[in-house]
Design a protein around this motif. Structure first.
Motif, short mmCIF file in Angstrom:
data_model
loop_
_atom_site.label_atom_id
_atom_site.label_comp_id
_atom_site.label_asym_id
_atom_site.label_seq_id
_atom_site.Cartn_x
_atom_site.Cartn_y
_atom_site.Cartn_z
N SER A 59 90.01 -72.31 -89.11
CA SER A 59 90.74 -72.35 -87.84
C SER A 59 89.78 -72.32 -86.66
O SER A 59 88.66 -71.84 -86.78
CB SER A 59 91.71 -71.16 -87.76
OG SER A 59 90.99 -69.95 -87.68
N PRO A 60 90.22 -72.83 -85.52
CA PRO A 60 89.35 -72.82 -84.34
C PRO A 60 89.31 -71.40 -83.73
O PRO A 60 90.12 -70.56 -84.06
CB PRO A 60 90.04 -73.80 -83.39
CG PRO A 60 91.47 -73.76 -83.79
CD PRO A 60 91.48 -73.51 -85.27
N GLY A 61 88.36 -71.16 -82.87
CA GLY A 61 88.33 -69.90 -82.15
C GLY A 61 87.05 -69.11 -82.35
O GLY A 61 86.56 -68.49 -81.42
N LEU A 62 86.53 -69.09 -83.57
CA LEU A 62 85.27 -68.42 -83.85
C LEU A 62 84.35 -69.40 -84.55
O LEU A 62 84.81 -70.21 -85.35
CB LEU A 62 85.49 -67.20 -84.76
CG LEU A 62 86.34 -66.06 -84.24
CD1 LEU A 62 86.51 -64.99 -85.33
CD2 LEU A 62 85.73 -65.43 -82.99
N ASP A 63 83.06 -69.29 -84.26
CA ASP A 63 82.12 -70.13 -85.00
C ASP A 63 81.72 -69.45 -86.30
O ASP A 63 82.13 -68.31 -86.57
CB ASP A 63 80.90 -70.49 -84.13
CG ASP A 63 80.04 -69.30 -83.74
OD1 ASP A 63 80.02 -68.29 -84.46
OD2 ASP A 63 79.36 -69.40 -82.69
N HIS A 64 80.93 -70.12 -87.12
CA HIS A 64 80.54 -69.59 -88.42
C HIS A 64 79.82 -68.25 -88.30
O HIS A 64 80.05 -67.33 -89.09
CB HIS A 64 79.61 -70.56 -89.16
CG HIS A 64 80.24 -71.85 -89.52
ND1 HIS A 64 81.45 -71.96 -90.13
CD2 HIS A 64 79.79 -73.12 -89.37
CE1 HIS A 64 81.74 -73.22 -90.34
NE2 HIS A 64 80.74 -73.95 -89.88
N ARG A 65 78.94 -68.14 -87.33
CA ARG A 65 78.17 -66.92 -87.15
C ARG A 65 79.09 -65.75 -86.80
O ARG A 65 78.96 -64.66 -87.37
CB ARG A 65 77.11 -67.11 -86.07
CG ARG A 65 76.03 -68.11 -86.44
CD ARG A 65 75.18 -68.53 -85.23
NE ARG A 65 74.82 -67.42 -84.37
CZ ARG A 65 73.74 -66.65 -84.53
NH1 ARG A 65 72.91 -66.90 -85.52
NH2 ARG A 65 73.48 -65.67 -83.70
N GLN A 66 80.02 -65.98 -85.90
CA GLN A 66 80.95 -64.91 -85.52
C GLN A 66 81.82 -64.49 -86.70
O GLN A 66 82.03 -63.30 -86.93
CB GLN A 66 81.83 -65.38 -84.35
CG GLN A 66 81.07 -65.56 -83.06
CD GLN A 66 81.86 -66.32 -82.02
OE1 GLN A 66 82.64 -67.22 -82.34
NE2 GLN A 66 81.67 -65.95 -80.76
N ARG A 67 82.30 -65.46 -87.46
CA ARG A 67 83.13 -65.14 -88.63
C ARG A 67 82.34 -64.31 -89.64
O ARG A 67 82.87 -63.38 -90.25
CB ARG A 67 83.65 -66.41 -89.29
CG ARG A 67 84.71 -67.11 -88.47
CD ARG A 67 85.18 -68.38 -89.15
NE ARG A 67 85.91 -69.19 -88.22
CZ ARG A 67 87.16 -68.99 -87.85
NH1 ARG A 67 87.84 -67.98 -88.35
NH2 ARG A 67 87.75 -69.80 -86.99
N SER A 68 81.07 -64.65 -89.82
CA SER A 68 80.24 -63.90 -90.75
C SER A 68 80.03 -62.46 -90.28
O SER A 68 80.09 -61.53 -91.09
CB SER A 68 78.89 -64.59 -90.94
OG SER A 68 79.05 -65.77 -91.69
N LEU A 69 79.81 -62.27 -88.99
CA LEU A 69 79.66 -60.91 -88.47
C LEU A 69 80.94 -60.09 -88.67
O LEU A 69 80.88 -58.91 -89.02
CB LEU A 69 79.28 -60.94 -86.98
CG LEU A 69 77.83 -61.32 -86.69
CD1 LEU A 69 77.63 -61.51 -85.19
CD2 LEU A 69 76.87 -60.27 -87.24
#
Length: 147
Positions: free
Chosen positions: A68-78
């Protein structure tokens, strides 16, 4: 037996609608992008015991939520590392997501900082357990941040 809820078919195989096939492909692509070869290991481990759980992970967790849009991969990983560290008892999943965080470009020091933040909100024992998992992954990958 097969049950249908909306456009999602739950059954013994990967049958279903075209949307299910697209969601499955999108989920597999994203899961492999983040987890690398660990994605196939996770699904292989589930294949004989709980293939439906594997399908849910692919189609829902990665095909819908992670895509889904809204967070990038790095943010999702954190977020994943923080939540898994905070709830504790999820060492295998935490290890996978630490690998994934490195795969999507997080610096080891960013991962350490995320776990350190968990000490404040979830407690030092959980943060210490999570840091042991982080250290193990860093050792496997040869990326210990303070050598």
């Amino acid at each position: 037996m097969t049950e249908t809820a909306g456009t999602h078919t739950v059954g013994d195989d990967f049958g279903g609608t075209v949307g299910d096939e697209e969601r499955h492909k999108r989920g597999m692509d994203r899961m492999r992008q983040v987890l690398g070869p660990h994605a196939d290991t996770v699904l292989g481990d589930l294949a004989e015991v709980a293939p439906e759980l594997g399908r849910f992970i692919v189609e829902f967790a990665y095909g819908e939520v992670h895509s889904s849009p809204g967070l990038d991969h790095r943010q999702r990983s954190l977020v994943a590392i923080s939540v898994l560290s905070g709830i504790g008892g999820c060492d295998p999943a935490l290890g996978l997501h630490v690998h994934g965080a490195l795969n999507v470009g997080l610096d080891p020091s960013e991962i350490v900082e995320a776990v350190m933040q968990c000490a404040v909100y979830a407690g030092f024992p959980r943060a210490l357990c999570a840091m042991a998992v982080v250290r193990k992954v860093f050792e496997e990958r040869g990326v210990l941040p303070r050598e």
